[in-house]
Enzyme design. Structure first.
Site, PDB file in Angstrom:
ATOM      1  N   PRO A  11       0.705  -1.215  -0.069  1.00  0.00           N
ATOM      2  CA  PRO A  11      -0.106   0.109  -0.312  1.00  0.00           C
ATOM      3  C   PRO A  11       0.936   0.938  -0.474  1.00  0.00           C
ATOM      4  CG  PRO A  11      -0.069  -1.031   1.890  1.00  0.00           C
ATOM      5  CD  PRO A  11       0.799  -2.052   1.056  1.00  0.00           C
ATOM      6  N   ASN A  12       0.376   2.174  -1.104  1.00  0.00           N
ATOM      7  CA  ASN A  12       0.477   3.575  -0.958  1.00  0.00           C
ATOM      8  C   ASN A  12       2.239   3.127  -1.968  1.00  0.00           C
ATOM      9  OD1 ASN A  12      -1.387   4.712   0.694  1.00  0.00           O
ATOM     10  ND2 ASN A  12      -0.252   4.141   2.301  1.00  0.00           N
ATOM     11  N   TYR A  24      11.179   8.912   1.699  1.00  0.00           N
ATOM     12  CA  TYR A  24      11.379   7.104   0.235  1.00  0.00           C
ATOM     13  C   TYR A  24      11.428   8.561  -1.202  1.00  0.00           C
ATOM     14  CZ  TYR A  24       7.808   6.064   3.161  1.00  0.00           C
ATOM     15  OH  TYR A  24       7.008   5.334   3.828  1.00  0.00           O
ATOM     16  N   ASN A  75       8.138  -5.107  -0.929  1.00  0.00           N
ATOM     17  CA  ASN A  75       7.790  -4.321   0.188  1.00  0.00           C
ATOM     18  C   ASN A  75       6.702  -3.843   0.481  1.00  0.00           C
ATOM     19  OD1 ASN A  75       7.693  -1.732   1.186  1.00  0.00           O
ATOM     20  ND2 ASN A  75       8.798  -0.288   0.096  1.00  0.00           N
ATOM     21  N   HIS A  81       4.103  -4.622   8.835  1.00  0.00           N
ATOM     22  CA  HIS A  81       4.274  -4.341  10.575  1.00  0.00           C
ATOM     23  C   HIS A  81       2.380  -4.860  10.636  1.00  0.00           C
ATOM     24  CE1 HIS A  81       7.293  -1.596   9.821  1.00  0.00           C
ATOM     25  NE2 HIS A  81       6.595  -0.755   8.806  1.00  0.00           N
ATOM     26  N   ASP A  88       1.810 -15.918   6.576  1.00  0.00           N
ATOM     27  CA  ASP A  88       1.415 -16.931   6.066  1.00  0.00           C
ATOM     28  C   ASP A  88       1.450 -17.165   4.834  1.00  0.00           C
ATOM     29  OD1 ASP A  88       0.620 -17.395   8.814  1.00  0.00           O
ATOM     30  OD2 ASP A  88      -1.069 -17.310   8.460  1.00  0.00           O
ATOM     31  N   GLU A  99      12.905  -9.550   1.591  1.00  0.00           N
ATOM     32  CA  GLU A  99      11.658  -8.319   2.184  1.00  0.00           C
ATOM     33  C   GLU A  99      12.866  -6.602   1.963  1.00  0.00           C
ATOM     34  OE1 GLU A  99      10.669  -7.960   6.372  1.00  0.00           O
ATOM     35  OE2 GLU A  99      10.106  -6.011   5.748  1.00  0.00           O
ATOM     36  N   HIS A 101      12.591  -2.501   2.534  1.00  0.00           N
ATOM     37  CA  HIS A 101      11.525  -0.828   2.807  1.00  0.00           C
ATOM     38  C   HIS A 101      13.258  -0.177   2.570  1.00  0.00           C
ATOM     39  CE1 HIS A 101       8.891  -2.839   5.441  1.00  0.00           C
ATOM     40  NE2 HIS A 101       9.689  -3.768   5.945  1.00  0.00           N
ATOM     41  N   ILE A 102      12.387   1.062   1.973  1.00  0.00           N
ATOM     42  CA  ILE A 102      13.203   2.174   0.942  1.00  0.00           C
ATOM     43  C   ILE A 102      13.769   2.755   2.406  1.00  0.00           C
ATOM     44  CG2 ILE A 102      13.133   3.867  -0.161  1.00  0.00           C
ATOM     45  CD1 ILE A 102      10.455   2.807  -2.031  1.00  0.00           C
ATOM     46  N   ARG A 108      12.835   5.042  12.451  1.00  0.00           N
ATOM     47  CA  ARG A 108      11.381   5.524  12.500  1.00  0.00           C
ATOM     48  C   ARG A 108      11.255   5.138  13.677  1.00  0.00           C
ATOM     49  NH1 ARG A 108       9.364   4.945   6.901  1.00  0.00           N
ATOM     50  NH2 ARG A 108       7.876   6.976   7.735  1.00  0.00           N
ATOM     51  N   ARG A 112       7.237   1.151  13.373  1.00  0.00           N
ATOM     52  CA  ARG A 112       7.665   0.079  11.992  1.00  0.00           C
ATOM     53  C   ARG A 112       8.843  -0.798  12.258  1.00  0.00           C
ATOM     54  NH1 ARG A 112       5.110   3.417   8.497  1.00  0.00           N
ATOM     55  NH2 ARG A 112       4.418   5.632   9.907  1.00  0.00           N
TER      56      ARG A 112
HETATM   57  C1  DQA Z   1       8.384   1.251   4.011  1.00  0.00           C
HETATM   58  C2  DQA Z   1       8.359   1.693   5.069  1.00  0.00           C
HETATM   59  C3  DQA Z   1       6.718   1.285   5.959  1.00  0.00           C
HETATM   60  O1  DQA Z   1       6.731   1.243   7.872  1.00  0.00           O
HETATM   61  C4  DQA Z   1       5.499   2.443   5.213  1.00  0.00           C
HETATM   62  O2  DQA Z   1       4.132   1.708   5.841  1.00  0.00           O
HETATM   63  C5  DQA Z   1       5.953   2.311   3.823  1.00  0.00           C
HETATM   64  C6  DQA Z   1       6.398   2.087   3.058  1.00  0.00           C
HETATM   65  C7  DQA Z   1       9.636   2.058   2.958  1.00  0.00           C
HETATM   66  O3  DQA Z   1      10.011   1.691   1.800  1.00  0.00           O
HETATM   67  O4  DQA Z   1      10.240   2.322   3.666  1.00  0.00           O
HETATM   68  O5  DQA Z   1       4.887   2.283   3.121  1.00  0.00           O
HETATM   69  O6  DQA Z   1       7.798  -0.146   3.613  1.00  0.00           O
END
Ligand code: DQA
Length: 197
Positions: A11-12, A24, A75, A81, A88, A99, A101-102, A108, A112
């Site tokens: 998401p996002n 980001y 990602n 979280h 699962d 995995e 994370h940017i 943070r 997280r």
């Molecule tokens: C993220 C870190 C997450 O905590 C956050 O909710 C994101 C982006 C990252 O790529 O740093 O949406 O996954």
């Protein structure tokens, strides 16, 4: 082992380059996709690059990857979280999972600092910006190559009836570089995870 790699974004992440630029960066998701496609082509990997804001879509893609992929990069965004369901689904995959994370999630908010995904991932890349995706692809490429090298050596060792470490020496591959394989009765190699075959 399949050369198909799934790279899933949660998401996002469709808002990359538009939200929280200090965390980001300025690249859009389309920029990241383009860079990953180029890297995958160099590594002779076939890339399935996807993004969804819906947990269920991500889970369906993980199920798809379970059947097809030689590696999975995810990602999970904030679902990492929160989502036991995502964890699962990933736990049901035999292929290596990385995995990404940017941002450096450990610098943070405390919420997280925990990821449900990390426990089922072979490796985690955090805080390397969008380069983290490229590093993950490089790693998957190396694992896939290692697996194919081990398989090729298994065939050579069986044909030449020599001990695999000697065979590896003859063929210029360090035995230690074959993480996906183990020696059986000194002659044969078999994959640690036979379902990769
Ligand atoms: C993220 C870190 C997450 O905590 C956050 O909710 C994101 C982006 C990252 O790529 O740093 O949406 O996954």
């Amino acid at each position: 082992m399949s050369r198909i790699v799934y790279l899933l974004n949660g998401p996002n992440l469709n808002l990359l380059g538009k939200r929280e630029l200090h965390l980001y960066g300025h690249e859009s998701l389309a920029d990241v996709q383009q860079a990953c496609a180029a890297q995958a082509a160099q590594l002779k990997l076939s890339l399935e690059f996807r993004q969804s804001n819906a947990e269920s879509a991500l889970i369906d893609w993980i199920h798809e990857a379970r059947e097809r992929a030689g590696g999975l990069i995810i990602n999970p965004g904030a679902y990492g979280h929160t989502s036991i369901a995502l964890r699962d689904a990933l736990a049901a995959c035999a292929c290596p999972i990385l995995e990404v994370h940017i941002s450096n999630v450990y610098q943070r908010e405390a919420f997280r600092h925990h990821s449900y995904v990390s426990a089922v991932a072979a490796g985690v890349i955090v805080g390397c910006g969008t380069q983290g995706y490229l590093l993950a692809l490089q790693r998957i490429g190396q694992v896939v190559e290692g697996y194919h090298a081990a398989r090729a050596l298994k065939l050579v060792a069986a044909r030449e009836q020599v001990l695999l470490p000697i065979c590896a020496g003859i063929h210029g591959v360090l035995y230690e570089e074959l993480p996906a394989a183990e020696v059986v009765r000194g002659l044969m190699l078999r994959p640690i995870k036979p379902e990769f075959d």
